[in-house]
Every structure is written in structure tokens, then in C-alpha cells.
Enzyme design. Structure first.
Site, PDB file in Angstrom:
ATOM      1  N   ASP A  96       0.354  29.929   5.502  1.00 49.37           N
ATOM      2  CA  ASP A  96       0.194  28.470   5.512  1.00 49.37           C
ATOM      3  C   ASP A  96      -0.145  28.024   4.082  1.00 49.37           C
ATOM      4  OD1 ASP A  96      -0.106  25.829   6.170  1.00 49.37           O
ATOM      5  OD2 ASP A  96      -1.994  26.081   7.268  1.00 49.37           O
ATOM      6  N   CYS A 148      -6.847  -0.129   8.384  1.00 51.31           N
ATOM      7  CA  CYS A 148      -5.675   0.732   8.218  1.00 51.31           C
ATOM      8  C   CYS A 148      -5.230   1.224   9.587  1.00 51.31           C
ATOM      9  CB  CYS A 148      -6.005   1.914   7.304  1.00 51.31           C
ATOM     10  SG  CYS A 148      -4.652   3.103   7.161  1.00 51.31           S
ATOM     11  N   CYS A 172       0.838  -1.189   0.000  1.00 57.49           N
ATOM     12  CA  CYS A 172       0.000   0.000   0.000  1.00 57.49           C
ATOM     13  C   CYS A 172       0.880   1.248   0.000  1.00 57.49           C
ATOM     14  CB  CYS A 172      -0.887  -0.028   1.247  1.00 57.49           C
ATOM     15  SG  CYS A 172      -1.721   1.517   1.604  1.00 57.49           S
ATOM     16  N   CYS A 197       4.392  22.384   4.713  1.00 55.32           N
ATOM     17  CA  CYS A 197       4.390  20.925   4.628  1.00 55.32           C
ATOM     18  C   CYS A 197       5.407  20.440   3.594  1.00 55.32           C
ATOM     19  CB  CYS A 197       2.996  20.405   4.273  1.00 55.32           C
ATOM     20  SG  CYS A 197       2.363  21.009   2.691  1.00 55.32           S
ATOM     21  N   GLU A 209      -8.229  33.685   1.347  1.00 52.49           N
ATOM     22  CA  GLU A 209      -8.276  32.311   0.855  1.00 52.49           C
ATOM     23  C   GLU A 209      -8.904  32.309  -0.531  1.00 52.49           C
ATOM     24  OE1 GLU A 209      -8.198  28.608  -0.041  1.00 52.49           O
ATOM     25  OE2 GLU A 209      -7.388  29.120   1.934  1.00 52.49           O
ATOM     26  N   CYS A 238       1.472   4.321   3.684  1.00 52.70           N
ATOM     27  CA  CYS A 238       2.574   4.448   4.643  1.00 52.70           C
ATOM     28  C   CYS A 238       3.842   3.884   4.019  1.00 52.70           C
ATOM     29  CB  CYS A 238       2.284   3.678   5.930  1.00 52.70           C
ATOM     30  SG  CYS A 238       0.836   4.252   6.820  1.00 52.70           S
TER      31      CYS A 238
END
Length: 455
Positions: free
Chosen positions: A380, A161, A81, A407, A335, A84
Site C-alpha cells: 500500500d 463543506c 474551492c 491511489c 513502515e 472538489c
């Protein structure tokens, strides 16, 4: 490293690092070798499975020397998968690698010599994801649901999961059975026929409420309403079932049209002292506990004072901005998504926060309107980072204090280098957060102060 003469496509290699997709990295004859399932500080005999310009792809034939941090993964789909990539690595080793990866990227990409703070780890390394988008496929006359195999559009069928919130995990198997029995035509990506594309599962970690979405190519399946009512009766914590219509081929997950099948189209969540309404497509951090830790860190670093103006760029539904403001602080949110702005306004009213203004539009077009009276700026952005026009506008009218939540270490390093050029800003600190245990993803908070504001 030697080549096995009896097996010319096999090599014995020392694994030096990890790639961003979680594969081991080694070198051979000046080429990078990406070894599936390998970890740093391991030695392995590998079989070459493919090659490209300047790189080879390989899989482990025999692990000669295993890392002391290797462990048996708890998931039977580990390595298959694509959800992960690090289940076979101890949690502390994962966190330390992420901290070093961020440090290296800041130096390599941004030429920044700041020392990264210790990573903020979490005990919630499993069962933390409060949202899942699960594609479905028809194969061998059976419905398969799960995440895509890495580098493919082949669904790896799953019933459980380990990183999903337990309430969401419990839905997967019965939902698959119901959809199989319903005869709902499954979308075929090659022929672009069929209807059912994917499931969207959301959980309110504090509220306990659940929201279920069904994404379809066209709204043509009459039993959909009956299934929704069945699910609402079976799971009391399920507050709504939403049908999302996404007719376009490709990777766009959600479409612009929604129809409420049962209940309401949002769940309620309590987060960092505020209440939020979260819809099917609302961006909201998937690790509740770590996101609250991030808000605490932002509060501590920004030290907002009465009379100040906080501009929250890329504000979404107000996830970070609303918890930060207090009496006397004005919040301005920007936004691109008008739907998110409407929900941010609703969330402000829900919390009795009147000193707020939210504006729909691209940050690169709207931000400069507000910078002349901005005291504190919160950024962000998405993974692609800041548009160069945003960096230039900030440099021309610098706020006294700024926080950049990222991120993507590479775009963070690039943008910080632009912002700090000519010592226009001082980079006070960079703090990594482990928002996504069992993966290589890294979240980080950077705090900057304007040189013009320095005493």
C-alpha cells in the site's frame, strides 16, 4: 473547431474527456485545451485564458450543448474551492469515468490487457471525509479558513463543506469565530511571520469522537490553552486538542513537535472489526465505509490460512494488516515512520493480537529480509508507487499471493508491468474503488499470484 472572428480569443470546442484535475479536455490545432468546468460530451464556446507549450487554458463563455449528466452543484463554492472538482457531474457518471480511466491507464502506461472489474461505488457520496486540513489566512483584517483555490495558495473562505463528516463540518464556523476573536496572529506565507497556519480536524466515524489540531509556526500564543479548554467544554465529543509546531516554510503540513493542550492526543476508532488509536498525523483512510469494503475484498481474495505469514509493506498503523489476520496467521509490518510503527504496536495490543511484528525502516531496505518466508504480501505505497528496488526484490523472491493497493493509476500500471514482466506474476484482477466521490481520485486493488506457485 471554428474561431469566432469577432472574438479571436474564443473557440467553439467539443469536450472529449477530463484531465486528472477535473477540467474538460478538448483539442484545437494540435494543442490540448483545458476547459474549466466542462464535462465530456459537451460543446462550448470558450475563452482562452492562458497557454503553455502544446496546450491552452480556457473557461466557458457559453455552453452550447450540455451533458445529460451535468447537475447543479450543491456547494456555493463549487468551481472556486480546490477541494472538489466534480460536484457538477452525476455520481454514476463520475464512477464510470474512473473505471474507464483506470482501464485506459493500465493499457497505455503498463501495456496491460487485463479487464478492470466493475467499480465499487458507494452511497456515501457526501459527508464521507473523516479528516480535513484547513489552512487559514488573514485578508482584509479578517480570518479566512477554507481550502486552496485550484492551482494557487489563495484560501477560498468557507463555513461549510458538503464532503466533510457532518460532525467536522459543524466545527468550522464556530472555530473561525473563536480564532478571529482571540487575536491569534495569522501566518503570512510571503513574509513568514505570524503563528497560526492551519486547522486539522479528525472524526471517529464509529466512535463519534473528535480530535482537533492547531498547526502553528511557533508555540508562542499563551491563550492557546484557554481556547482548548473552551472547545473541550463546548463539544463533549471532542476528546483532545493538540498544538503542532511546523516552523519551516513551504508545503509540509505537520511538524515533528506536538504539545497536548487538552484531553488526549488520539481518538478511538472501530474499523473492520478492530479498534485503532488515531493521532493527529496518523494516515487513515478518509472514507470509512469504502475502506471497510476494501478490507472485505482483500479478505476474500487473499484467503489467508493458519500457518501463513502476511507481510504488510507500508503498513502505517496497521490499518489494513491488522483486520486481515486471524488465528494462526503471523503479521509482519514495515513502515518508514517510527511513530506509526509505535502506534501499530499499540493497536495490535489493543486488539489482543500477539502474533505480530512491526519494523521501522524504508521498505526498499527492509522488505528483502522477510521475503524468503512470506506467503502473502500486501503493498500500500504512497502515490509515487514502488521503488524499483522493491519490484526487483519481489521478483527475485516472489510470494505466492500479493495484493497491491494504489491511489495512483499511473504508478500502479508502471509497477504492475515491472512485476508481471516475463510472466513472473499473473495479474488476477484489478478492482477500482470510489474512495473520493466529487473528485477525480481513484483507489484500486490489484491481486497477483506468483507463476512459481501455479499448479
Amino acid at each position: 473547431m471554428p474561431v469566432d472572428a469577432s472574438h479571436p480569443n474564443q473557440l467553439t470546442l467539443e469536450i472529449k474527456d477530463l484531465a486528472l484535475d477535473g477540467t474538460g479536455l478538448a483539442q484545437h490545432d494540435g494543442k490540448l485545451v483545458f476547459v474549466s468546468g466542462a464535462l465530456p460530451d459537451e460543446t462550448a464556446t470558450v475563452r482562452i485564458t492562458g497557454q503553455g507549450r502544446g496546450k491552452l487554458h480556457a473557461e466557458i463563455s457559453e455552453l452550447k450543448c450540455s451533458s445529460q449528466d451535468r447537475r447543479d452543484p450543491i456547494c456555493i463554492l463549487a468551481g472556486k474551492c480546490g477541494g472538489c472538482s466534480l460536484l457538477h457531474w452525476q455520481d454514476e457518471a463520475q464512477s464510470q469515468w474512473k473505471q474507464q480511466q483506470l482501464q485506459n491507464t493500465l493499457r497505455r502506461v503498463g501495456r496491460l490487457e487485463c479487464v478492470v472489474d466493475p467499480i465499487r461505488s458507494t452511497e456515501a457520496v457526501l459527508g464521507y471525509r473523516n479528516r480535513a486540513i484547513i489552512p487559514v489566512q488573514q485578508r482584509d483584517d479578517a480570518l479566512k479558513a477554507g481550502f486552496f483555490q485550484r492551482g494557487s495558495h489563495h484560501v477560498v473562505n468557507m463555513n461549510h463543506c458538503p464532503v466533510l463528516d457532518r460532525k467536522l463540518d459543524a466545527l468550522i464556523q464556530p472555530l473561525k469565530a473563536d480564532l478571529q476573536d482571540s487575536g491569534w496572529p495569522i501566518y503570512n506565507e510571503d513574509t513568514q511571520k505570524g503563528l497560526l497556519r492551519q486547522l486539522v480536524l479528525r472524526a471517529g466515524v464509529s466512535s463519534g469522537e473528535l480530535l482537533l489540531g492547531v498547526v502553528v509556526r511557533e508555540d508562542q500564543f499563551k491563550p492557546a490553552d484557554e481556547l482548548a479548554e473552551l472547545w473541550m467544554q463546548r463539544w463533549p465529543e471532542l476528546v483532545g486538542v493538540v498544538l503542532n509546531v511546523q516552523p519551516k516554510p513551504g508545503n509540509t503540513l505537520l511538524g515533528p513537535k506536538e504539545r497536548l493542550l487538552a484531553g488526549r492526543p488520539w481518538l478511538m476508532e472501530s474499523f473492520a472489526g478492530r479498534r485503532f488509536q488515531i493521532g493527529l498525523g496518523t494516515f487513515f483512510q478518509v472514507h470509512h465505509q469504502q475502506a471497510e469494503s476494501l478490507v472485505d475484498a482483500l479478505r476474500s481474495e487473499l484467503q489467508l490460512q493458519s500457518g501463513e505469514v502476511l507481510v504488510d509493506a507500508y503498513c502505517g498503523v496497521g490499518t489494513l494488516g491488522l483486520p486481515l489476520i486471524q488465528d494462526g496467521v503471523r503479521l509482519i509490518g514495515i513502515e518508514q515512520s517510527r511513530e506509526s510503527i509505535e502506534r501499530a504496536q499499540c493497536n495490535a495490543l489493543l486488539n489482543g493480537l500477539e502474533n505480530t511484528d512491526f519494523h521501522a525502516g524504508a521498505v526498499e531496505r527492509r522488505l528483502q529480509e522477510f521475503l524468503p518466508f512470506t506467503d502473502v504480501l500486501l503493498l500500500d505505497p504512497p502515490r509515487k508507487g514502488l521503488d524499483p528496488r522493491v519490484c526487483e526484490a519481489i521478483r527475485e523472491q516472489p510470494p505466492a499471493r500479493m495484493a497491491y493497493v494504489s491511489c495512483n493509476p499511473a504508478t500502479l500500471a508502471r509497477d504492475l508491468a515491472l512485476l508481471c514482466a516475463d510472466q513472473r506474476f499473473k495479474l488476477k484482477k484489478v478492482v477500482p474503488f470510489d474512495f473520493f466521490p466529487q473528485t477525480t481520485h481513484i483507489e484500486a486493488m490489484a491481486i497477483l499470484t506468483s507463476s512459481a506457485a501455479q499448479p
